[in-house]
Write a protein that holds these residues in place. Structure first.
Motif, PDB file in Angstrom:
ATOM      1  N   ALA A   1      -2.589  -3.084  -1.775  1.00 12.87           N
ATOM      2  CA  ALA A   1      -3.657  -2.521  -2.604  1.00 12.87           C
ATOM      3  C   ALA A   1      -3.444  -2.980  -4.044  1.00 12.87           C
ATOM      4  O   ALA A   1      -2.314  -3.236  -4.467  1.00 12.87           O
ATOM      5  CB  ALA A   1      -3.650  -1.001  -2.530  1.00 12.87           C
TER       6      ALA A   1
ATOM      7  N   ALA B   1       0.805  -1.220   0.000  1.00 14.94           N
ATOM      8  CA  ALA B   1       0.000   0.000   0.000  1.00 14.94           C
ATOM      9  C   ALA B   1       0.846   1.281   0.000  1.00 14.94           C
ATOM     10  O   ALA B   1       0.549   2.201  -0.772  1.00 14.94           O
ATOM     11  CB  ALA B   1      -0.976  -0.009   1.175  1.00 14.94           C
TER      12      ALA B   1
ATOM     13  N   ILE C   1      -8.634  -2.125  -2.057  1.00 13.31           N
ATOM     14  CA  ILE C   1      -7.776  -2.193  -0.879  1.00 13.31           C
ATOM     15  C   ILE C   1      -7.606  -3.657  -0.532  1.00 13.31           C
ATOM     16  O   ILE C   1      -8.558  -4.434  -0.558  1.00 13.31           O
ATOM     17  CB  ILE C   1      -8.399  -1.413   0.294  1.00 13.31           C
TER      18      ILE C   1
END
Length: 176
Positions: free
Chosen positions: A153, A26, A44
């Motif tokens: 992500a 992420a 996500i």
């Protein structure tokens, strides 16, 4: 699918359009987005995340016990590094209070076993290997300290989002 040996290669392939999509750390994806790279976050990922582990026979019981100790991280772009930073801040410490070394996660169990480092922070299966083999002990889990933590992500190149929305939706649905 295509195999890559490191995050920099994945990042560059995604930016150039060689890769349509990548499931990435992420912080790395957020860095790309903030630098106006032609990628978007479309999903996500998991929230389980990182572990901070020490040797089973180490005297370290609290995070504060790691002052001056060597801690291995996968990368400064890894969520594990963010987790370490959060723990440092929580304890009123800074990066100056520990010695950070970057190390590939597959090498971390051996380094912990050999006591070449005092702590490691990464994710499965490497942390579990250390624990199951009897020489690693979990000091902290992200889920216990940072409940809204996001580890990874799905990033997709903007051209793919624009021209192949159905494919992107299938990819997101498949991951979900």
């Amino acid at each position: 699918y295509k195999r890559y040996s490191g995050w920099p290669e994945i990042k560059e392939s995604l930016i150039s359009g060689e890769l349509d999509a990548a499931y990435m750390l992420a912080p790395l994806v957020m860095d790309l987005v903030t630098k106006d790279s032609p990628v978007k976050i479309v999903s996500i990922g998991h929230r389980s995340g990182a572990v901070i582990m020490v040797h089973t026979d180490s005297p370290y019981r609290k995070f504060h016990d790691l002052i001056g100790k060597v801690i291995a991280i996968p990368s400064r772009f890894a969520v594990d590094f963010l987790f370490l930073g959060k723990m440092l801040a929580k304890e009123g410490m800074s990066l100056k209070d520990v010695q950070i070394v970057e190390m590939a996660p597959p090498d971390m169990p051996a380094a912990l076993y050999a006591k070449a480092v005092d702590g490691i922070t990464s994710r499965e299966p490497f942390m579990g290997q250390s624990e199951l083999d009897g020489y690693g002990r979990v000091l902290y889990l992200t889920k216990d300290v940072w409940p809204d933590f996001i580890s990874c992500a799905l990033a997709v190149h903007e051209d793919v989002i624009k021209n192949e929305r159905d494919k992107v939706q299938q990819l997101v649905d498949g991951i979900a």
